[in-house]
Scaffold this active site. Structure first.
Site, PDB file in Angstrom:
ATOM      1  N   SER A 106       0.799  -1.234   0.000  1.00 28.47           N
ATOM      2  CA  SER A 106       0.000   0.000   0.000  1.00 28.47           C
ATOM      3  C   SER A 106       0.826   1.277   0.000  1.00 28.47           C
ATOM      4  O   SER A 106       0.306   2.351  -0.312  1.00 28.47           O
ATOM      5  CB  SER A 106      -0.943   0.019   1.204  1.00 28.47           C
ATOM      6  OG  SER A 106      -0.236   0.180   2.410  1.00 28.47           O
TER       7      SER A 106
ATOM      8  N   LYS B  82       0.718   4.981   6.762  1.00 31.62           N
ATOM      9  CA  LYS B  82       0.140   5.761   5.670  1.00 31.62           C
ATOM     10  C   LYS B  82       0.790   7.138   5.638  1.00 31.62           C
ATOM     11  O   LYS B  82       1.531   7.526   6.535  1.00 31.62           O
ATOM     12  CB  LYS B  82      -1.378   5.934   5.853  1.00 31.62           C
ATOM     13  CG  LYS B  82      -2.168   4.635   5.949  1.00 31.62           C
ATOM     14  CD  LYS B  82      -2.179   3.822   4.665  1.00 31.62           C
ATOM     15  CE  LYS B  82      -2.937   2.511   4.826  1.00 31.62           C
ATOM     16  NZ  LYS B  82      -2.789   1.635   3.633  1.00 31.62           N
TER      17      LYS B  82
END
Length: 258
Positions: free
Chosen positions: A72, A143
């Protein structure tokens, strides 16, 4: 020849002679050597245990290795990378900034509650994860910060760019070929929270995927574990994570362009 006498003498000799299997019967130099060896082993074990405790304390309070478990955050972070998470980055008044790569506990924002697990197994796994030897807990995520409290984040403008406070952001860190987002949104980031996204947008489940849920996919500041500053392993990828320049022109909340 008196064989019986010879056997008798041998028996007496064996009974009264030196039995080298007894510690006190061994030469003093041998006994000293064995004692020193055992002492060295005990010291090595004690130093190893102390070193392990120091590493755990360092990992818990200062710098924690974090094993990247998914794609990701490509291309910045690859599966198997160990990033070093700076736990002191936000401890002295400063908060996460747009563009920072952060590790956080997603309980309540990305996952509703932590999954139940055996206490002993959970402890062992937690220690291994803290040392970067195992994948992180299912509730821990990495993230990039896109919006901070008070920001308005919109996707997308006419050229397909993300906008923060009315200013388009050039996201050069996004995975090649990915759009900034296939899902349109227009959100205001509540104070005390972060709006985060993965760099590999087509492979990342992030704040966008939880907009309609309780908490709106926003990460509370007190759930941030630290900032990922360096790639520590493998050796061929040793590097610091660069600060992106794309957010330099973004004004503070409330000063958005019209």
């Amino acid at each position: 020849m008196d064989t019986e006498a010879q056997h008798t003498e041998r028996g007496r000799s064996s009974a009264t002679g030196t039995d080298e299997s007894r510690p006190e019967a061994r030469p003093r130099s041998v006994r000293m050597s064995e004692a020193l060896r055992q002492l060295s082993l005990r010291r090595a074990g004690a130093l190893g245990a102390l070193g392990g405790v120091v590493l755990l304390l360092l990992s818990h309070f200062v710098l924690q290795p974090f094993l990247i478990p998914s794609t990701s955050m490509e291309p910045a972070l690859e599966v198997g990378d160990r990033v070093l998470v700076n736990k002191l980055a936000y401890r002295f008044g400063s908060g996460p900034a747009r563009g920072d790569v952060v590790v956080f506990d997603g309980t309540g924002s990305f996952v509703r509650e932590a999954p139940e697990q055996n206490a002993v197994a959970g402890l062992v796994r937690g220690v291994a994860a803290d040392l970067g030897l195992a994948e992180p807990a299912e509730t821990d995520f990495v993230k990039r910060v896109i919006g901070v409290g008070g920001d308005r984040v919109v996707c997308c403008d006419k050229r397909g760019r993300l906008e923060v406070n009315g200013v388009p952001v050039e996201e050069r860190y996004v995975y090649f070929g990915d759009a900034p987002s296939q899902v349109p949104f227009d959100i205001a980031v509540p104070q005390g929270t972060l709006f985060v996204m993965g760099d590999h947008r087509s492979k990342s489940r992030d704040s966008r995927d939880h907009l309609g849920e309780p908490g709106g996919g926003m990460v509370p500041l007190d759930k941030v574990i630290g900032r990922a500053d360096w790639i520590g392993w493998p050796a061929g990828r040793w590097s610091s994570l660069e600060e992106p320049a794309g957010f330099d022109r973004v004004p503070a909340p409330g000063g958005a362009h019209g």
